[in-house]
Design a protein around this motif. Structure first.
Motif, PDB file in Angstrom:
ATOM      1  N   PHE A  58       0.370  -1.442  -0.050  1.00 16.65           N
ATOM      2  CA  PHE A  58       0.008  -0.190  -0.122  1.00 16.65           C
ATOM      3  C   PHE A  58       0.596   1.378   0.055  1.00 16.65           C
ATOM      4  O   PHE A  58       1.840   1.234   1.304  1.00 16.65           O
ATOM      5  N   ALA A  59       0.151   2.386  -0.732  1.00 16.66           N
ATOM      6  CA  ALA A  59       1.130   3.386  -0.496  1.00 16.66           C
ATOM      7  C   ALA A  59       1.104   4.874   1.027  1.00 16.66           C
ATOM      8  O   ALA A  59      -0.137   4.155   1.311  1.00 16.66           O
ATOM      9  N   GLU A  71       4.772   0.665  12.847  1.00 15.47           N
ATOM     10  CA  GLU A  71       6.125   0.918  13.585  1.00 15.47           C
ATOM     11  C   GLU A  71       5.810   0.478  14.954  1.00 15.47           C
ATOM     12  O   GLU A  71       6.310   0.680  15.390  1.00 15.47           O
ATOM     13  N   GLY A  72       4.359   0.764  15.739  1.00 19.55           N
ATOM     14  CA  GLY A  72       4.297   0.280  17.136  1.00 19.55           C
ATOM     15  C   GLY A  72       3.623  -1.462  17.283  1.00 19.55           C
ATOM     16  O   GLY A  72       3.899  -1.569  17.974  1.00 19.55           O
ATOM     17  N   ASP A  73       3.300  -1.387  15.991  1.00 17.02           N
ATOM     18  CA  ASP A  73       2.379  -3.084  16.386  1.00 17.02           C
ATOM     19  C   ASP A  73       2.555  -3.176  14.734  1.00 17.02           C
ATOM     20  O   ASP A  73       1.681  -3.378  14.692  1.00 17.02           O
ATOM     21  N   VAL A  97       6.971  -0.358   7.014  1.00 15.11           N
ATOM     22  CA  VAL A  97       7.251   1.001   6.525  1.00 15.11           C
ATOM     23  C   VAL A  97       8.602   0.643   5.575  1.00 15.11           C
ATOM     24  O   VAL A  97       9.258   0.024   6.464  1.00 15.11           O
ATOM     25  N   VAL A  98       8.154   0.956   4.525  1.00 14.69           N
ATOM     26  CA  VAL A  98       8.884   0.740   3.638  1.00 14.69           C
ATOM     27  C   VAL A  98       9.621   2.271   2.515  1.00 14.69           C
ATOM     28  O   VAL A  98       8.442   2.949   2.324  1.00 14.69           O
ATOM     29  N   LEU A 127       6.014   3.478   1.436  1.00 12.24           N
ATOM     30  CA  LEU A 127       5.346   1.923   1.279  1.00 12.24           C
ATOM     31  C   LEU A 127       5.050   1.805   2.383  1.00 12.24           C
ATOM     32  O   LEU A 127       5.947   1.194   3.219  1.00 12.24           O
ATOM     33  N   ILE A 128       3.455   0.802   2.611  1.00 12.03           N
ATOM     34  CA  ILE A 128       2.999  -0.238   3.518  1.00 12.03           C
ATOM     35  C   ILE A 128       3.479  -1.813   3.021  1.00 12.03           C
ATOM     36  O   ILE A 128       3.057  -1.789   2.184  1.00 12.03           O
TER      37      ILE A 128
END
Length: 172
Positions: A58-59, A71-73, A97-98, A127-128
């Motif tokens: 995903f963007a 980033e937290g979970d 997260v990319v 991106l994810i």
């Protein structure tokens, strides 16, 4: 486990091919993340990768709440639904997260420019990536005739699973 649900064979490639076939016409999915307080948040996102290989892309904007949640979970869920086809898919996985510009270039589509005014070089663009760990799908009759036949067979046989397919898959 319910009688109407089968667990897929451990053939990861076969399972991924099946998921790809089911999802190839679904271009929007619901991404569910967990907030700091433990609540679940779901939002629709356009899928950036149509060649499903076990990852869903995903963007997103780096300044978005979903980035902080991932980033937290990193445990997330991705859900696809096609009412017209009677197909529903739920994928559980690990998100990252990319920020890599080469990956962003690879996944860039012109439609993303609506959200990222500076194009693929927008510094807020990321991106994810969701690495699928397990999935479950339901694939039922999609046409009106198929639904009518499904209802008739269900009434006669008293078995609602006759014309639908439900399967859990381990993708690790």
């Amino acid at each position: 486990m319910r009688d109407d649900m089968r667990t897929a064979a451990p053939d990861r490639d076969e399972n991924i091919r099946k998921l790809h076939e089911l999802a190839k016409s679904m271009h929007v999915a619901m991404l569910t993340t967990r907030g700091e307080d433990g609540r679940l948040f779901s939002r629709p996102l356009g899928v950036q990768e149509l060649e499903f290989d076990g990852d869903v892309w995903f963007a997103t904007g780096l300044d978005s709440e979903k980035v902080r949640e991932v980033e937290g979970d990193p445990q997330v869920n991705v859900a696809f639904a096609s009412k017209d086809n009677g197909t529903y898919i739920s994928i559980s996985g690990r998100a990252t997260v990319v920020r890599d510009r080469a990956e962003i270039e690879r996944h860039w589509t012109p439609g993303m420019a609506i959200y990222f005014k500076e194009g693929k070089d927008d510094p807020n663009l990321a991106l994810i990536r969701v690495e699928a760990q397990s999935a479950e799908y339901w694939d039922g009759p999609g046409s009106v005739a198929g639904k009518v036949l499904h209802l008739l067979l269900t009434a006669v046989s008293n078995d609602p699973g006759k014309l639908s397919d439900n399967q859990r898959m381990n993708l690790q």
